[in-house]
Structure formats: structure tokens, C-alpha cells
Design a protein around this motif. Structure first.
Motif, short mmCIF file in Angstrom:
data_model
loop_
_atom_site.label_atom_id
_atom_site.label_comp_id
_atom_site.label_asym_id
_atom_site.label_seq_id
_atom_site.Cartn_x
_atom_site.Cartn_y
_atom_site.Cartn_z
N ASP A 209 0.83 -1.21 0.00
CA ASP A 209 0.00 0.00 0.00
C ASP A 209 0.87 1.25 0.00
O ASP A 209 0.58 2.23 -0.72
CB ASP A 209 -0.93 -0.01 1.21
N ARG A 210 1.95 1.25 0.83
CA ARG A 210 2.84 2.42 0.85
C ARG A 210 3.53 2.61 -0.49
O ARG A 210 3.69 3.74 -0.97
CB ARG A 210 3.88 2.25 1.97
N THR A 211 3.95 1.51 -1.10
CA THR A 211 4.61 1.61 -2.41
C THR A 211 3.68 2.20 -3.45
O THR A 211 4.06 3.07 -4.25
CB THR A 211 5.09 0.22 -2.85
N ILE A 212 2.44 1.75 -3.43
CA ILE A 212 1.47 2.27 -4.40
C ILE A 212 1.20 3.75 -4.13
O ILE A 212 1.06 4.56 -5.05
CB ILE A 212 0.17 1.44 -4.33
N THR A 213 1.15 4.13 -2.81
CA THR A 213 0.93 5.54 -2.47
C THR A 213 2.09 6.39 -2.96
O THR A 213 1.90 7.49 -3.52
CB THR A 213 0.76 5.68 -0.96
N THR A 219 3.77 10.17 -9.53
CA THR A 219 3.03 10.46 -10.76
C THR A 219 2.46 11.87 -10.72
O THR A 219 2.50 12.61 -11.72
CB THR A 219 1.90 9.44 -10.93
N LYS A 220 1.94 12.28 -9.55
CA LYS A 220 1.40 13.63 -9.44
C LYS A 220 2.51 14.67 -9.59
O LYS A 220 2.32 15.71 -10.25
CB LYS A 220 0.71 13.79 -8.09
N SER A 226 5.38 18.54 -15.65
CA SER A 226 4.94 18.66 -17.05
C SER A 226 4.15 19.93 -17.26
O SER A 226 4.31 20.63 -18.27
CB SER A 226 4.10 17.44 -17.43
N ASP A 227 3.28 20.28 -16.27
CA ASP A 227 2.51 21.52 -16.39
C ASP A 227 3.43 22.73 -16.37
O ASP A 227 3.22 23.71 -17.10
CB ASP A 227 1.50 21.61 -15.25
N THR A 228 4.48 22.68 -15.51
CA THR A 228 5.43 23.80 -15.44
C THR A 228 6.17 23.98 -16.76
O THR A 228 6.35 25.10 -17.26
CB THR A 228 6.44 23.57 -14.30
#
Length: 317
Positions: A209-213, A219-220, A226-228
Motif C-alpha cells: 500500500d505504501r509503495t502504491i501511495t 506520478t502527481k 509537465s505543467d510547469t
């Protein structure tokens, strides 16, 4: 006048005979009160056609078969039939034997030849004969190739079964049984591995669960970067680059048109030739100085005269 009993009996007998003949002919399909025409047709085989069989035109009954008999010793058959006087057809028409159904009897069909300019058929004419291929014959023709294919399939299947029986000897059967046992053991091991994997996932669920978090957070962050990058003003940089390229193109155009020293050097052949000539003369001067230094620098304590001048070689010759 008194009629005797003998005359009455005779009249009744004649009437009964006439009525019997009329009824018999009527049952055979022939009306003695109508004028019929008799025709003939010769066949090698009548395909089961019998007397009293109907004679039709386009499915309409217009007569009957009167008699079928041998024509000669060759075995050909002469079919005698009558047709209603009201139906007219040419002497070139055909009398065709056909089947009335899949399991029915045979009948005779008149196939008129309306395009022929021959005379009209008259009583006693012999018409051309033909045998129409019935539905049963067509089915048999289609069934015979199918039967051959089925027989070939049966033979092939028998060969396959024979080969299988030869292959599946006791030794081969034992090998197959052992292979199936090995497959069962492999399946048991796979089930054990599956249980171990499930246990491992259960024991390390929190870490997963921690790895996925963390992966979601990464990713965020990447999306934010990418937005910058997307907000950077690339248009200004591209515009400055286009301006520099335009200025460089102007310089190249000036050089190509002969403007400036570099342009004249690139386009004026005379200037290039003078420069080349000057370079050659300077090279000859340096060579002459190396060969005859005393000609240019003369220094002698005893006043000795310089030697004879040696002309330098022209390297371009």
C-alpha cells in the motif's frame, strides 16, 4: 305392338355392354363422346410408364396412355396415346416422360414447339421422344458423389483407428499414464505456489500500500513538472531564434551579392587573382632570401664582393 321378353332382354344386354364399354373407357380417361387424336412415340426405356398414365401439357391433363408394346426385336418400345382434339401443336413437338413426384408414378408431357414452322400434328403422327430427368434421378446423382465421399471418410477413419490402436500399445499407455501423473504433480505444485503468493501478499499488504501511495505521489509530481514545462514561454525563444536566422540570411545575401570585403573576395575574380599573385611573389621572395641572403644583407670585413646571383626556381612551373 307388343315387345317380347326376348327383345327386351337383348336390348338390356346391349345397353349394359355399351354402358360397360363407356364406363371402362371413361375410367381409363377416354371419353367416347369426344373426338380424340392418337399419336405415337418410340423409347428405348419408358422409365416405368404404364398404360392409362396421364398425358399433360404444362401440368394440364389432355389425354392418356393407350398402350405400350415392343416395336421390334431391338427392344424399343412404342407408346400409343391419345390427346384431346381441342389442343393443337406442331408435328415437331416432343413427348417427354417425366416423374409426377418423388415417390409417384410416371406421366407423359407434350412439349410444344411453337417456334417451329412445321405443320400441325395430325392423328397417327409419331412425335419425338425424350426422358425428363426427374427429381429422384437428380437426388441420386447428387447422392452418389456424397456416398463416395462418405465411404472414403469411413476408410480414412478406419485407418486412423488402426494406427491409433497400433500406437497405443502397453508401453505407450504406460508412458501416457506417467505423463498425466507428472501433470497432476505440476498442478499440485502450482497450487502450492499460488497459496504461498497469497500468503506473501497478505503479510506485505501494508508495504505494498505504501509503495502504491509513493508511486501515486511520484506520478502527481511528474504531472506538475509537465505543467510547469508547458507554461514556459517557448514562443519568445523561438522568435529570437527566427530573428537571428533572418540576420544571418541577410549577411549571406550580402556576401552573395558582393558587398563588403568578404563579399568582394568571394565574388570578385580579379581581386582573388591579385591576392593569389601577391602570395606567390611573397613566396618567391622568401625563397630568394633563403638562397641568396648576401644579396639583401652584405657585410664583409675584407671588402669581398658578393657571389653571382642565382635566380630562384618558380614552384608553380
Amino acid at each position: 305392338m307388343k315387345i317380347s321378353k326376348e327383345i327386351k332382354v337383348g336390348l338390356l344386354t346391349v345397353g349394359a355392354i355399351a354402358l360397360f364399354i363407356f364406363g371402362y373407357q371413361y375410367l381409363k380417361g377416354r371419353n367416347l363422346l369426344n373426338d380424340d387424336r392418337t399419336f405415337y412415340a418410340v423409347y428405348d426405356n419408358v422409365e416405368g410408364l404404364t398404360s392409362s398414365a396421364p398425358v399433360t401439357v404444362n401440368g394440364l391433363r389432355i389425354g392418356n396412355i393407350d398402350n405400350i408394346d415392343f416395336l421390334d426385336s431391338s427392344g424399343r418400345l412404342l407408346v400409343k396415346f391419345h390427346v384431346d382434339e381441342s389442343f393443337k401443336f406442331s408435328s415437331e413437338s416432343t413427348a417427354s416422360v417425366y416423374s409426377t413426384g418423388l415417390i409417384g408414378g410416371k406421366a407423359l408431357a407434350i412439349v410444344p414447339n411453337y417456334e417451329s414452322s412445321a405443320r400441325a400434328a395430325v392423328d397417327g403422327d409419331t412425335l419425338k421422344s425424350d426422358i425428363d430427368e426427374g427429381l429422384q434421378s437428380q437426388v441420386m446423382k447428387e447422392f452418389i458423389p456424397l456416398k463416395d465421399k462418405i465411404e472414403n471418410m469411413v476408410v480414412s477413419a478406419d485407418s486412423v483407428l488402426t494406427a491409433v490402436n497400433k500406437t497405443l500399445n502397453p508401453k505407450t499407455r504406460l508412458a501416457i499414464t506417467q505423463s498425466l501423473d507428472e501433470v497432476n504433480k505440476t498442478l499440485v505444485e502450482i497450487r502450492g505456489l499460488s497459496r504461498n503468493a497469497n500468503s506473501l501478499l497478505s503479510d506485505n499488504r501494508e508495504q505494498l500500500d505504501r509503495t502504491i501511495t509513493n508511486l501515486d505521489t511520484t506520478t502527481k509530481n511528474f504531472a506538475a513538472i509537465s505543467d510547469t514545462l508547458a507554461q514556459v514561454e517557448i514562443a519568445g525563444t523561438v522568435k529570437e531564434l527566427e530573428s537571428a536566422i533572418s540576420k544571418f540570411n541577410v549577411v549571406l545575401d550580402d556576401i552573395a551579392s558582393g558587398k563588403g570585403s568578404l563579399g568582394k573576395l568571394m565574388t570578385d575574380d580579379k581581386l582573388y587573382e591579385n591576392l593569389e599573385r601577391t602570395t606567390r611573389q611573397a613566396e618567391m621572395l622568401m625563397q630568394d632570401i633563403k638562397l641568396n641572403p648576401k644579396r639583401y644583407v652584405h657585410f664583409s670585413v675584407f671588402g669581398k664582393r658578393p657571389g653571382e646571383y642565382e635566380k630562384p626556381e618558380d614552384r608553380d612551373q
